[in-house]
Design a protein around this motif. Structure first.
Motif, PDB file in Angstrom:
ATOM      1  N   ASP A 201       0.839  -1.234  -0.113  1.00 53.85           N
ATOM      2  CA  ASP A 201      -0.145   0.008   0.079  1.00 53.85           C
ATOM      3  C   ASP A 201       0.796   1.314  -0.096  1.00 53.85           C
ATOM      4  O   ASP A 201       0.765   2.032  -0.773  1.00 53.85           O
ATOM      5  N   ARG A 202       1.850   1.200   0.935  1.00 48.68           N
ATOM      6  CA  ARG A 202       2.754   2.443   0.792  1.00 48.68           C
ATOM      7  C   ARG A 202       3.905   1.941   1.617  1.00 48.68           C
ATOM      8  O   ARG A 202       4.156   1.139   2.415  1.00 48.68           O
ATOM      9  N   ARG A 203       4.941   2.980   1.393  1.00 49.26           N
ATOM     10  CA  ARG A 203       6.151   3.165   2.339  1.00 49.26           C
ATOM     11  C   ARG A 203       6.299   4.466   3.350  1.00 49.26           C
ATOM     12  O   ARG A 203       6.177   5.257   2.691  1.00 49.26           O
ATOM     13  N   GLU A 204       6.420   4.061   4.540  1.00 50.55           N
ATOM     14  CA  GLU A 204       6.583   5.004   5.747  1.00 50.55           C
ATOM     15  C   GLU A 204       8.157   5.218   6.267  1.00 50.55           C
ATOM     16  O   GLU A 204       7.977   4.354   7.136  1.00 50.55           O
ATOM     17  N   LYS A 205       9.077   5.801   5.569  1.00 49.93           N
ATOM     18  CA  LYS A 205      10.524   5.541   5.942  1.00 49.93           C
ATOM     19  C   LYS A 205      10.901   4.425   6.327  1.00 49.93           C
ATOM     20  O   LYS A 205      10.905   3.829   4.970  1.00 49.93           O
ATOM     21  N   ASP A 206      11.155   3.646   7.455  1.00 50.85           N
ATOM     22  CA  ASP A 206      11.723   2.537   7.309  1.00 50.85           C
ATOM     23  C   ASP A 206      10.584   1.371   7.687  1.00 50.85           C
ATOM     24  O   ASP A 206      10.752   0.141   8.091  1.00 50.85           O
ATOM     25  N   LYS A 207       9.312   1.758   7.213  1.00 49.13           N
ATOM     26  CA  LYS A 207       8.253   0.795   7.473  1.00 49.13           C
ATOM     27  C   LYS A 207       7.549   0.649   6.071  1.00 49.13           C
ATOM     28  O   LYS A 207       7.467   1.545   5.093  1.00 49.13           O
ATOM     29  N   LEU A 208       7.151  -0.548   5.776  1.00 50.12           N
ATOM     30  CA  LEU A 208       6.142  -1.096   4.733  1.00 50.12           C
ATOM     31  C   LEU A 208       4.740  -1.341   4.926  1.00 50.12           C
ATOM     32  O   LEU A 208       4.738  -2.020   5.905  1.00 50.12           O
ATOM     33  N   VAL A 209       3.762  -0.996   4.485  1.00 54.78           N
ATOM     34  CA  VAL A 209       2.277  -1.242   4.832  1.00 54.78           C
ATOM     35  C   VAL A 209       1.796  -2.239   3.758  1.00 54.78           C
ATOM     36  O   VAL A 209       1.727  -1.913   2.674  1.00 54.78           O
ATOM     37  N   VAL A 210       1.542  -3.284   4.201  1.00 52.82           N
ATOM     38  CA  VAL A 210       0.802  -4.295   3.141  1.00 52.82           C
ATOM     39  C   VAL A 210      -0.657  -4.225   3.550  1.00 52.82           C
ATOM     40  O   VAL A 210      -1.054  -4.544   4.607  1.00 52.82           O
TER      41      VAL A 210
END
Length: 458
Positions: A201-210
């Motif tokens: 869905d998106r990338r937030e700095k050092d995190k990925l959202v699936v």
């Protein structure tokens, strides 16, 4: 100048020799198989050199150094990660393989030859139309042959092979044109309970959202890749969404999930390089059939022989741009747009060779008559540039289909360079049309679509 070239070539050659000696261990994709099945993976596909020592701490896996293979057992349900380590004495690389239990209901085929046969098999889209890969058992007391095949949901054309000769399934009335003038039997494998699908869905700095479509995730395995080691990422699952903590130094993250009682999902990869194409989520848009964004270029062909489904419908580049601006593709998880050929196509209609001899226009884009002009039905160069700029502003990539097999007879290349193309006439007097097996490198799709002969240097 010549000295510089020699030195450069020497440097490249030396670098390649050294690289060939270095240990390489590529990522092994997720392995989907029946629950509890034992898999044997040939490591020559992923690991070099074969002299590298391979090991694993997993009790259900075994490395065979002599065969250079890895034997692993699929879990009875869900997912499992297995760590495999390779070393050449100087470098050590660790890779993680994810095993996914994928239960399937076999599809049962039965065939009774009209006469006595010595060998019966089945061939089709599921085995590359092989005449020997799937022999059938029989005959039974009733003279029938049978076989069970594990087929994923989809549509499959097939035939039976009786002593080397193809035969339709007499019990199946669903057929389709094979493209060579005869028919194939067709079977539809239903989805049943559809497996969920995941996407980034998106990338937030050092995190990925699936996110998951079609169910809530109950567990997830996320593997971060680095040049020398794979790492299981910390994850947090909350229903249809999951957050993945990306460790420092990761170049990519592979993810697979389990969702409720519906089995396992697809496997996805996030390449953390900004300009990466690998494993992009593609949406193929047949531009003329998508969205009509500019009524001024709606020019269907005036020909009573052309039925409405085979004429231009008005979709164009501005329509594609509008859907990008509306967020349509982003809501689907799409980050790469693949559009149908842009080349100008002929203005008239042409008839197909096989029955029922229908008439078509070039709405699809696959009859190029120019290598430089955009088809006016689709728009202008400015419309194309606007589409690309809009996509790039939203971090979407754009790829255009390009016809490389043939041109249309109106193309100047056919008129000026006949020697670039194969012949429509075969030595035995037949037309070289749609002979995909017999003349696969030179056959023509239609008499008005000259096919290149790629054996010719020009």
């Amino acid at each position: 100048m010549s000295c510089r070239i020699v030195l450069l070539l020497a440097f490249v050659f030396t670098a390649r020799v050294n690289a060939a000696d270095a240990l390489f261990f590529g990522q092994i994709p997720a392995q989907y198989a029946k629950p509890g099945e034992a898999l044997s993976l040939d490591l020559h596909r992923f690991l070099h050199p074969p002299s590298a020592q391979v090991s694993t701490d997993d009790e259900t896996a075994r490395c065979d150094q002599e065969k250079f293979s890895l034997s692993v057992k699929v879990p009875t349900e869900g997912l499992k990660a297995v760590k495999v380590t390779a070393s050449d004495g100087r470098t050590t690389i660790g890779r993680i393989i994810v095993l996914a239990a994928l239960p399937q209901t076999p599809t049962h085929f039965i065939f009774k030859p009209p006469t006595t046969a010595s060998k019966v098999a089945i061939g089709g889209a599921f085995n590359g139309w092989s005449k020997s890969s799937n022999p059938m058992e029989g005959p039974d007391a009733e003279g029938q042959y049978s076989i069970d095949l594990d087929l994923a949901p989809g549509r499959y054309a097939y035939k039976f092979v009786v002593d080397g000769e193809w035969a339709l399934d007499p019990t199946n009335s669903l057929t389709e044109d094979s493209g060579t003038g005869d028919k194939n039997s067709v079977i539809l494998i239903e989805n049943g309970e559809r497996s969920p699908t995941i996407f980034f869905d998106r990338r937030e700095k050092d995190k990925l959202v699936v996110r998951c479509v079609g169910g809530d995730m109950t567990s997830i395995i996320a593997v971060a890749q680095t040049p020398t080691n794979d790492i299981i990422c910390q994850t947090r699952v909350e229903g249809e969404a999951a957050t993945i903590q990306v460790p420092p130094g990761a170049t990519a993250v592979r993810v697979i999930a389990r969702a409720g009682g519906k089995g396992v999902t697809n496997s996805i990869l996030a390449d953390l390089h900004e300009d990466a194409w690998r494993d992009a989520i593609l949406y193929y848009a047949l531009t003329d059939r998508f969205v009509d964004g500019d009524k001024s270029n709606d020019r269907p062909v005036t020909d009573e022989r052309v039925l409405p489904p085979a004429n231009y419908h008005g979709g164009d580049l501005r329509g594609l741009r509008q859907k990008i601006e509306d967020g349509y593709f982003q809501k689907l998880g799409v980050n790469a747009l693949w559009i149908s050929p842009l080349n100008r196509n002929p203005a008239g209609a042409y008839q197909e060779s096989p029955e029922p001899h229908r008439w078509y226009t070039g709405y699809h884009g696959y009859w190029p008559i120019s290598s430089t002009e955009i088809d006016p039905h689709l728009g202008t160069a400015a419309d194309l540039r606007g589409l690309i700029n809009t996509a790039h502003a939203r971090k979407m990539k754009v790829i255009a289909d390009l016809v490389l097999h043939h041109v249309h007879a109106e193309h100047p290349w056919w008129k000026e360079h006949r020697d670039w193309f194969g012949s429509l006439e075969l030595p035995d007097g037949r037309k070289n049309l749609r002979l995909w097996d017999e003349q696969q490198f030179t056959t023509w799709f239609e008499p008005y679509l000259p096919s290149f002969d790629f054996s010719k240097p020009a």
